[in-house]
Design a protein around this motif. Structure first.
Motif, mmCIF file in Angstrom:
data_model
loop_
_atom_site.group_PDB
_atom_site.id
_atom_site.type_symbol
_atom_site.label_atom_id
_atom_site.label_comp_id
_atom_site.label_asym_id
_atom_site.label_seq_id
_atom_site.Cartn_x
_atom_site.Cartn_y
_atom_site.Cartn_z
ATOM 1 N N ASN A 41 0.855 -1.190 0.000
ATOM 2 C CA ASN A 41 0.000 0.000 0.000
ATOM 3 C C ASN A 41 0.886 1.233 0.000
ATOM 4 N N GLY A 42 0.571 2.148 -0.902
ATOM 5 C CA GLY A 42 1.364 3.375 -0.953
ATOM 6 C C GLY A 42 2.631 3.250 -1.769
ATOM 7 N N LYS A 45 1.344 2.457 -7.122
ATOM 8 C CA LYS A 45 0.727 1.796 -8.271
ATOM 9 C C LYS A 45 -0.375 2.649 -8.889
ATOM 10 N N THR A 46 -1.298 3.080 -8.049
ATOM 11 C CA THR A 46 -2.409 3.877 -8.559
ATOM 12 C C THR A 46 -1.909 5.188 -9.150
ATOM 13 N N THR A 47 -0.939 5.779 -8.494
ATOM 14 C CA THR A 47 -0.383 7.035 -9.011
ATOM 15 C C THR A 47 0.149 6.836 -10.422
ATOM 16 N N HIS A 200 -3.590 -7.253 -4.659
ATOM 17 C CA HIS A 200 -2.783 -7.674 -3.512
ATOM 18 C C HIS A 200 -2.897 -9.171 -3.287
ATOM 19 N N ALA A 403 -5.542 11.310 1.753
ATOM 20 C CA ALA A 403 -4.313 11.229 0.949
ATOM 21 C C ALA A 403 -3.491 9.989 1.302
ATOM 22 N N GLU B 308 -5.828 16.551 -9.156
ATOM 23 C CA GLU B 308 -4.731 15.826 -8.510
ATOM 24 C C GLU B 308 -5.016 15.508 -7.051
HETATM 25 N N1 LIG Z 1 -3.445 13.265 -4.664
HETATM 26 C C1 LIG Z 1 -2.488 12.968 -3.769
HETATM 27 N N2 LIG Z 1 -2.013 13.932 -2.952
HETATM 28 C C2 LIG Z 1 -1.027 13.645 -2.064
HETATM 29 N N3 LIG Z 1 -0.455 12.447 -1.929
HETATM 30 C C3 LIG Z 1 -0.881 11.443 -2.711
HETATM 31 C C4 LIG Z 1 -1.940 11.652 -3.672
HETATM 32 N N4 LIG Z 1 -2.160 10.485 -4.325
HETATM 33 C C5 LIG Z 1 -1.307 9.591 -3.789
HETATM 34 N N5 LIG Z 1 -0.537 10.155 -2.828
HETATM 35 C C6 LIG Z 1 0.532 9.492 -2.062
HETATM 36 O O1 LIG Z 1 1.366 8.814 -2.972
HETATM 37 C C7 LIG Z 1 1.751 7.547 -2.473
HETATM 38 C C8 LIG Z 1 1.365 6.455 -3.449
HETATM 39 O O2 LIG Z 1 -0.041 6.275 -3.404
HETATM 40 P P1 LIG Z 1 -0.821 5.285 -4.366
HETATM 41 O O3 LIG Z 1 -2.273 5.549 -4.199
HETATM 42 O O4 LIG Z 1 -0.271 5.377 -5.739
HETATM 43 O O5 LIG Z 1 -0.463 3.884 -3.746
HETATM 44 P P2 LIG Z 1 -0.909 2.427 -4.205
HETATM 45 O O6 LIG Z 1 0.324 1.680 -4.555
HETATM 46 O O7 LIG Z 1 -1.946 2.475 -5.239
HETATM 47 O O8 LIG Z 1 -1.466 1.850 -2.836
HETATM 48 P P3 LIG Z 1 -2.784 0.928 -2.540
HETATM 49 O O9 LIG Z 1 -2.354 -0.481 -2.709
HETATM 50 O O10 LIG Z 1 -3.094 1.187 -1.109
HETATM 51 O O11 LIG Z 1 -3.867 1.331 -3.451
HETATM 52 C C9 LIG Z 1 1.118 7.404 -1.107
HETATM 53 O O12 LIG Z 1 2.072 7.757 -0.147
HETATM 54 C C10 LIG Z 1 -0.008 8.421 -1.137
HETATM 55 O O13 LIG Z 1 -0.236 8.903 0.158
#
Ligand SMILES: Nc1ncnc2c1ncn2[C@@H]1O[C@H](COP(=O)(O)OP(=O)(O)OP(=O)(O)O)[C@@H](O)[C@H]1O
Ligand SMILES: [Mg+2]
Lengths: 505, 311
Positions: A41-42, A45-47, A200, A403, B308
């Protein structure tokens, strides 16, 4: 629109205030191939996928399609290029019908009229062809999660996607629906579709993907052909350490019954009977698992116990007091903890800071508050310790909760509920969308609570989780408890049959 | 009193109510578009004020009512643009920026009034249409078919806006943008543009509502001409649950209460007039309190969209 034969993201970097979500990330996917994207998590990936879809602009890096650089500045660009995405949190308008949701993306020639019938017919056809049946005239708010999932996929297909991003599509699906989805993905890649699949659940990753890319802290750490790896290796690469899920150790002595549900009836949101005379008893120091295909009354069961839903008939005794239709506040104060299914909206106030959510249930009580005035110093230090103790990853305790990544929001809720020293805890799908490292942690904490005499009602669909943690397993089917098994007598196949409503002998 | 004279009173009251409802319909339908897209525009009152002044000024100075009405719409568009920039692009708190727009409109209008007109001036105003045949129908003719053209425009706006919202691609976009802007964005809809359009259309209609008051009803301008109608229009949007027909019902009910209150005051029945004046407002608050249902609310109302940031 050209067909996407290969898609590359090169040296992508994305910074948010306080975090680098992606740092020099590279991925490449070819048509006819499923790439699984893994990471805690974090991990980012989603980003990364949001960048591909034009929702986020990267600070650095390029996207290449068929070897040529493309600019994706908005979702419209991505759609035009043939990229479709099913988002981690569904992107559907609940107050519109399925057809209207699909029509949203259509550029109608006639600005004064929409022919929704044509759209509905095409949805039907697409559904039949791909085995994704939905009623085009249903409102999204009436659909189950699985059905909404199908709408999302149909949306992408309708708009001519030939590259699909699926961000945790199986997080809330039933095991049957997951199998169906995996089969479908293997089928569509034969038509030269490229797929990025995020999950996951490592077992399904090995079933669905051709290759795997692992991110950790926003960086590429591991990439491998799926047939050359296994679940354990993937878990290790994701977490950066060996993972071993804890299991419950048998005990014979339990405390008194702390929570007793007797012949409870309640209605669902749609007004039909969701609980039809359900009865169970939870003892102190026991984990009672509730198995069942979701939609059989689990949500309503959790809500009647915690006071969120009206009970039409029956009794719920908590610490020998009937708490039926008592206020939520009262039930909380009696020492009942709750990890809700919808963690973002029911478990936290998304816009509140991490520290505010951590003290949400006790902010009016000493030592957080004295003479109606909050004690900022104490709150600050309390929250800092909690965040460290439970390993909640966040830039700082003043970050808005929404966030945080899913797993970390879950840890936040868990820490709040457990630190209040509850007498009993209702945990609904505590590991939904949570990474394997966090699962290990959450399970350890739940077992620790059990050993400290907390009674835990564990509602989940994951058989693995039920078998690992429960002392007893009750199977819920159509709003009733069909059977209760001692954990050592329960097997996956037995539970599977019961969950389908079949009771032998 | 005879039966016939009762009918006469009721007919008059209904006719007055229909005429009174027009400015509310303009302003409230406009505000409905704005809110449907997710923007709460609290500046309606100020925009109406400015629209009323503009329409009056051009009608008076150039002796051209049509010019006045068009200019009121232009001014409405400009005020809408301002509201949109502040609340959508700059993401200022909508409640505050709306109040800013209200005060700005009010301030400009009353200053210009003092500078360019100064005292009480009146114009002949928009005349009622004499519709042949329909206008002669007993009772009904008086109630529905002896109004000025803007009343019909307002009444026409109701089905037109319903059609636009529910039958056109643009209306579909508006509905999506106001509830789940992020989902709309992922479908390639330009959330910002759609909201701009709605706020501007809304303000233009508010300007039109203001114009109605000065050139089609009072035939004069004064600082207290709008008298809270802009705020009532906002309440009517909630009352009508963001549906054109609901807004119409609300506007008619409120106007009927007003017409009744006026008749009551001149009827000679001895009763403290302060209480009768308050009656329509109390009525609307009571109905609001009992009719409020959440489900049709544009759930993203007052929340600025930021791609964003997830929420
Ligand atoms: N819009 C945003 N503003 C600030 N921080 C963000 C934003 N989007 C994501 N983050 C931060 O970027 C990091 C990556 O987040 P992301 O959502 O991409 O994780 P993930 O791999 O998809 O996790 P998960 O498995 O929980 O979905 C995290 O630390 C998150 O807090
Ligand atoms: Mg994610």
């Amino acid at each position: 629109m050209n067909k996407i034969l290969s898609l590359e993201m090169v040296n992508i970097t994305k910074r948010f205030p306080g975090v680098i979500a992606n740092q020099d990330v590279n991925i490449k996917v070819n048509a006819g191939e499923v790439m699984a994207l893994l990471g805690e998590n974090g991990a980012g990936k989603t980003t990364l996928m949001n960048i591909l879809y034009g929702l986020y602009n990267p600070n650095e890096g390029d996207i290449l399609i068929n070897g040529k650089k493309v600019k994706i500045r908005s979702p419209q660009n991505a759609l035009d290029l043939g990229i479709g995405m099913v988002h981690q949190h569904f992107m559907l308008v609940p107050s519109l019908t399925v057809t209207e949701n699909v029509a949203l993306g259509i550029n109608f020639k006639n600005k004064f009229k929409m022919d929704l019938k044509v759209v509905a017919d095409k949805i039907k056809k697409l559904g039949e062809k791909n085995n994704l049946n939905v009623d085009p005239n249903a409102y999204i708010s009436q659909l189950s999660v699985g059905e909404q999932q199908r709408v999302e996929i149909i949306k992408a297909l309708y708009h001519g996607a030939n590259f699909l991003v699926l961000d945790e599509p199986t997080a809330a699906l039933t095991p049957q629906e997951t199998d169906q989805l995996i089969k479908w993905i293997r089928e569509i890649i034969k038509d030269d579709m490229g797929v990025i699949f995020i999950s996951h659940k490592l077992k399904e990753v090995t079933e669905v993907s051709d290759k795997v890319e692992v991110l950790r802290d926003g960086k590429n750490v591991f990439s491998v052909q799926t047939n050359k790896t296994n679940v354990d290796e993937l878990a290790r690469e994701m977490a950066g350490r060996d993972i071993e899920l804890p299991t419950v150790d048998k005990k014979n002595e339990f405390g008194d019954v702390v929570l007793k549900v007797e012949d409870v009836w309640a209605k669902s949101d749609k007004g039909t009977d969701a609980l039809k005379g359900i009865s169970l008893a939870l003892k102190k120091g026991e984990i009672l698992g509730i198995a069942g295909v979701s939609g059989n009354g689990q949500k309503e069961l959790a809500e009647v116990i915690t006071g969120f839903r009206k009970v039409n008939k029956g009794k719920i005794n908590f610490k020998d007091e009937n708490i039926v239709n008592k206020s939520i506040q009262y039930i909380i104060d009696q020492g009942l903890g709750f990890i809700p299914e919808d963690r973002l909206h029911m478990g936290t106030v998304p816009g509140f800071k991490v520290k505010e959510n951590l003290i949400l249930k006790d902010y009016l009580k000493y030592p957080f508050c004295k003479n109606f005035i909050l004690k900022p110093k104490y709150i600050e230090s309390y929250c800092k310790t909690t965040v460290d103790e439970y390993d909640i990853k966040c830039p700082n305790i003043n970050t808005p909760t929404h966030a945080l990544s899913g797993g970390n929001i879950q840890k936040l809720i868990l820490s709040r509920e457990l630190k209040r020293n509850p007498v009993a805890l209702v945990a609904s799908y505590p590991i939904r969308g949570v990474d394997i490292g966090a699962i290990e942690y959450i399970h350890e904490k739940l077992l620790e609570a059990r050993n400290n005499d907390v009674g835990i009602l564990l509602i989940t669909e994951e058989l693995e989780e039920l078998l690992n943690l429960s002392d007893r397993i009750a199977v819920i089917y159509e709003g009733k408890i069909l059977d209760i098994l001692e954990a050592d007598k329960a097997t996956k196949s037995k539970l599977g049959l019961l969950m389908a409503g079949v009771k032998e002998g | 009193m005879t039966m016939a004279s009762y009918f006469q009173i009721i007919t008059n009251m209904l006719a007055v109510a229909v005429a009174l409802s027009a400015p509310y319909i303009f302003a409230a339908i406009g505000e409905m578009f704005s809110q449907k897209s997710g923007v709460l525009n609290l500046g309606v009152e100020g925009i109406m004020m400015l629209g009323a002044f503009t329409a009056f000024y051009f009608s008076w100075a150039y002796d051209n009512i049509l010019l006045g009405i068009v200019m009121a719409m232009v001014v409405g568009i400009l005020m809408g643009l301002l509201m949109a920039i502040v609340s959508i692009t700059l993401k200022a708190d909508q409640g505050i920026s709306g109040i800013g727009v209200y005060m700005l409109g009010w301030g400009i209008a009353s200053t210009l009034f003092r500078l360019f007109i100064g005292g009480v001036q009146s114009i002949s105003g928009l005349q009622d249409l004499q519709i042949p045949i329909l206008g002669q129908i007993p009772y009904l003719g008086k109630i529905l078919f002896q109004h000025n053209i803007m009343v019909y425009l307002a009444l026409l706006l109701v089905p037109a806006s319903w059609y636009i919202l529910y039958k056109t691609p643009w209306g579909l976009k508006v509905r999506a943008v106001g509830t789940t802007p992020r989902a709309a964005d992922t479908m390639g809809i330009n959330v910002i543009k759609t909201r701009y359009q709605c706020v501007i259309i809304g303000s233009m209609l508010a300007g039109l509502g203001g114009a109605f008051l000065s050139v089609a009803q009072a035939n004069m301008f004064a600082n207290d001409l709008i008298a809270g109608r802009g705020f009532i229009a906002i309440a009517l949007v909630y009352f009508g649950r963001w549906e054109p027909l609901g807004v119409l019902k609300g506007a008619l009910l409120f106007s009927l209460a007003n017409a009744f209150q006026r008749w009551f005051q001149i009827s000679g029945i001895s009763f403290p007039y302060e209480i009768t004046v308050v009656f329509p407002y109390v009525l609307i608050i009571v109905v609001l309190a009992f009719s409020y249902k959440k489900f049709s609310e544009p759930t993203a109302l007052t929340v600025p969209y930021d791609r964003e940031f997830k929420g």
